[in-house]
Scaffold this motif. Structure first.
Motif, PDB file in Angstrom:
ATOM      1  N   ALA A  83       0.825  -1.211   0.000  1.00 17.03           N
ATOM      2  CA  ALA A  83       0.000   0.000   0.000  1.00 17.03           C
ATOM      3  C   ALA A  83       0.859   1.261   0.000  1.00 17.03           C
ATOM      4  CB  ALA A  83      -0.938   0.004   1.204  1.00 17.03           C
ATOM      5  N   GLY A  84       1.975   1.216   0.696  1.00 20.56           N
ATOM      6  CA  GLY A  84       2.845   2.385   0.756  1.00 20.56           C
ATOM      7  C   GLY A  84       3.709   2.580  -0.483  1.00 20.56           C
ATOM      8  N   LEU A  85       3.983   1.490  -1.189  1.00 20.23           N
ATOM      9  CA  LEU A  85       4.908   1.561  -2.324  1.00 20.23           C
ATOM     10  C   LEU A  85       4.266   1.169  -3.660  1.00 20.23           C
ATOM     11  CD1 LEU A  85       8.040  -0.069  -0.627  1.00 20.23           C
ATOM     12  CD2 LEU A  85       7.694   2.348  -1.156  1.00 20.23           C
ATOM     13  N   PHE A  86       2.934   1.200  -3.754  1.00 21.37           N
ATOM     14  CA  PHE A  86       2.290   0.721  -4.978  1.00 21.37           C
ATOM     15  C   PHE A  86       2.707   1.501  -6.224  1.00 21.37           C
ATOM     16  CE2 PHE A  86      -0.706   3.924  -3.537  1.00 21.37           C
ATOM     17  CZ  PHE A  86      -1.085   4.557  -4.716  1.00 21.37           C
ATOM     18  N   LEU A  87       3.075   2.770  -6.068  1.00 26.18           N
ATOM     19  CA  LEU A  87       3.533   3.550  -7.220  1.00 26.18           C
ATOM     20  C   LEU A  87       4.894   3.080  -7.713  1.00 26.18           C
ATOM     21  CD1 LEU A  87       2.454   7.155  -6.164  1.00 26.18           C
ATOM     22  CD2 LEU A  87       1.448   5.730  -7.960  1.00 26.18           C
ATOM     23  N   GLN A  88       5.601   2.359  -6.856  1.00 25.52           N
ATOM     24  CA  GLN A  88       6.917   1.830  -7.195  1.00 25.52           C
ATOM     25  C   GLN A  88       6.829   0.312  -7.232  1.00 25.52           C
ATOM     26  OE1 GLN A  88       8.348   5.382  -4.509  1.00 25.52           O
ATOM     27  NE2 GLN A  88       9.831   3.755  -4.505  1.00 25.52           N
ATOM     28  N   SER A  89       6.055  -0.191  -8.172  1.00 25.65           N
ATOM     29  CA  SER A  89       5.883  -1.630  -8.330  1.00 25.65           C
ATOM     30  C   SER A  89       6.348  -2.039  -9.722  1.00 25.65           C
ATOM     31  CB  SER A  89       4.422  -2.025  -8.107  1.00 25.65           C
ATOM     32  OG  SER A  89       3.578  -1.321  -8.994  1.00 25.65           O
ATOM     33  N   ALA A  90       6.745  -3.300  -9.829  1.00 19.77           N
ATOM     34  CA  ALA A  90       7.223  -3.824 -11.112  1.00 19.77           C
ATOM     35  C   ALA A  90       6.852  -5.298 -11.215  1.00 19.77           C
ATOM     36  CB  ALA A  90       8.738  -3.645 -11.233  1.00 19.77           C
ATOM     37  N   ALA A  91       6.593  -5.732 -12.454  1.00 24.24           N
ATOM     38  CA  ALA A  91       6.248  -7.125 -12.711  1.00 24.24           C
ATOM     39  C   ALA A  91       7.311  -7.752 -13.598  1.00 24.24           C
ATOM     40  CB  ALA A  91       4.885  -7.220 -13.385  1.00 24.24           C
ATOM     41  N   ARG A  92       7.596  -9.021 -13.362  1.00 26.82           N
ATOM     42  CA  ARG A  92       8.596  -9.751 -14.138  1.00 26.82           C
ATOM     43  C   ARG A  92       8.116  -9.889 -15.576  1.00 26.82           C
ATOM     44  NH1 ARG A  92      10.424 -15.619 -12.278  1.00 26.82           N
ATOM     45  NH2 ARG A  92       8.743 -16.250 -13.614  1.00 26.82           N
ATOM     46  N   GLN A  93       9.049  -9.724 -16.499  1.00 25.62           N
ATOM     47  CA  GLN A  93       8.740  -9.797 -17.921  1.00 25.62           C
ATOM     48  C   GLN A  93       9.477 -10.951 -18.576  1.00 25.62           C
ATOM     49  OE1 GLN A  93       6.564  -7.578 -19.597  1.00 25.62           O
ATOM     50  NE2 GLN A  93       6.107  -7.273 -17.441  1.00 25.62           N
ATOM     51  N   PRO A  94       8.819 -11.611 -19.503  1.00 25.41           N
ATOM     52  CA  PRO A  94       9.545 -12.655 -20.238  1.00 25.41           C
ATOM     53  C   PRO A  94      10.583 -12.017 -21.149  1.00 25.41           C
ATOM     54  CG  PRO A  94       7.275 -12.473 -21.021  1.00 25.41           C
ATOM     55  CD  PRO A  94       7.434 -11.521 -19.876  1.00 25.41           C
ATOM     56  N   ASN A  95      11.699 -12.688 -21.269  1.00 21.31           N
ATOM     57  CA  ASN A  95      12.783 -12.224 -22.122  1.00 21.31           C
ATOM     58  C   ASN A  95      12.542 -12.728 -23.528  1.00 21.31           C
ATOM     59  OD1 ASN A  95      15.245 -11.496 -23.232  1.00 21.31           O
ATOM     60  ND2 ASN A  95      16.423 -12.205 -21.475  1.00 21.31           N
ATOM     61  N   THR A  96      12.820 -11.898 -24.510  1.00 28.30           N
ATOM     62  CA  THR A  96      12.663 -12.326 -25.900  1.00 28.30           C
ATOM     63  C   THR A  96      13.892 -13.095 -26.375  1.00 28.30           C
ATOM     64  OG1 THR A  96      13.485 -10.188 -26.627  1.00 28.30           O
ATOM     65  CG2 THR A  96      11.090 -10.464 -26.506  1.00 28.30           C
ATOM     66  N   ASN A  97      14.935 -13.103 -25.552  1.00 25.46           N
ATOM     67  CA  ASN A  97      16.137 -13.850 -25.922  1.00 25.46           C
ATOM     68  C   ASN A  97      15.912 -15.333 -25.684  1.00 25.46           C
ATOM     69  OD1 ASN A  97      17.405 -11.424 -26.421  1.00 25.46           O
ATOM     70  ND2 ASN A  97      18.274 -11.289 -24.368  1.00 25.46           N
ATOM     71  N   VAL A  98      16.284 -16.121 -26.655  1.00 21.49           N
ATOM     72  CA  VAL A  98      16.110 -17.565 -26.562  1.00 21.49           C
ATOM     73  C   VAL A  98      17.417 -18.194 -26.109  1.00 21.49           C
ATOM     74  CG1 VAL A  98      15.585 -19.669 -27.853  1.00 21.49           C
ATOM     75  CG2 VAL A  98      14.376 -17.546 -28.370  1.00 21.49           C
ATOM     76  N   ILE A  99      17.300 -19.074 -25.116  1.00 20.84           N
ATOM     77  CA  ILE A  99      18.460 -19.832 -24.658  1.00 20.84           C
ATOM     78  C   ILE A  99      18.343 -21.210 -25.292  1.00 20.84           C
ATOM     79  CG2 ILE A  99      19.624 -20.824 -22.652  1.00 20.84           C
ATOM     80  CD1 ILE A  99      18.311 -18.573 -20.984  1.00 20.84           C
ATOM     81  N   LYS A 100      19.372 -21.618 -25.987  1.00 20.43           N
ATOM     82  CA  LYS A 100      19.334 -22.925 -26.643  1.00 20.43           C
ATOM     83  C   LYS A 100      19.268 -24.023 -25.587  1.00 20.43           C
ATOM     84  CE  LYS A 100      19.468 -21.628 -30.890  1.00 20.43           C
ATOM     85  NZ  LYS A 100      18.279 -21.798 -31.700  1.00 20.43           N
TER      86      LYS A 100
END
Length: 177
Positions: A83-100
C-alpha cells in the motif's frame, strides 16, 4: 545468540551509569555489520512516528493504536508495504532472448527483467539485493529506490502478490490488468 547477550550487557552498562554503553553498542554493531549511526537514526525516526501516530487526532496526530502489531501475520505486513509503495511496483517480464536448450528445445529466459507498473520502464533487481538471482524470481515486487547507471536497477525490493496492488490501490490497478 550473541545479539541478546550484547543487548543485556548494554542494558547493564546503561543502568550502572557507566560510560561503556557506547563502546558495547559500537562493538555489537561491528559484530553484526550494522552502522551504529544508522541504527540510532532509525530509532529516532521510529520514536517520532510512534509519537505522531499515537497522538490524538484533535492534537494533530493520527489517533492510532501504536501498541498493535501485525504479529505473525506476514501477509498483513506485506500488504501494508504494498500500500505504501504501490507507485513503485514492477512485474517480471519474459525475455525475448532464446536460450538454446538441451534435448527438450529452446527456453525463454525470464530472469531479472521487470517492467515498472507505472511508467513501463524496464528495470532489473540490483545485484546487492537479497531478491537478486532468487530462484524462482519474484513475479511482482515493490521497491524503494530506482538507480540509473548503464542499466536501470531497483533496490529495497520486496516481493508482493500482483493482486494486492488492485486491492490496495484500486484507482491505479484494476483486477483485469
Amino acid at each position: 545468540g550473541g545479539s541478546k547477550k550484547a543487548q543485556k550487557q548494554l542494558l547493564k552498562a546503561q543502568s550502572a551509569g557507566g560510560g561503556t554503553a557506547r563502546l558495547l553498542h559500537g562493538d555489537w554493531c561491528t559484530q553484526n555489520f550494522i552502522s551504529g549511526r544508522a541504527l540510532v537514526r532509525a530509532y529516532d525516526v521510529r520514536r517520532q512516528l510512534r509519537t505522531i501516530c499515537g497522538r490524538p487526532a484533535e492534537k494533530n496526530g493520527l489517533g492510532m493504536d501504536v501498541e498493535s502489531s501485525s504479529g505473525d501475520d506476514v501477509e498483513r505486513f506485506l500488504k501494508c508495504v504494498c500500500a505504501g509503495l504501490f507507485l513503485q511496483s514492477a512485474a517480471r517480464q519474459p525475455n525475448t532472448n532464446v536460450i538454446k536448450g538441451r534435448g527438450s528445445g529452446d527456453v525463454f529466459s525470464t530472469r531479472g527483467r521487470y517492467k515498472t507498473k507505472i511508467g513501463n520502464t524496464e528495470v532489473s533487481i540490483h545485484p546487492t539485493s537479497t531478491m537478486f538471482a532468487r530462484n524462482p524470481a519474484p513475479q511482482c515486487v515493490v521497491y524503494t529506490e530506482l538507480l540509473v547507471t548503464k542499466k536501470t536497477y531497483i533496490r529495497g525490493v520486496t516481493q508482493v502478490r500482483e493482486e494486492w496492488l488492485a486491492e490496495v490501490a484500486p484507482r491505479f490497478f484494476n483486477k483485469t490488468s
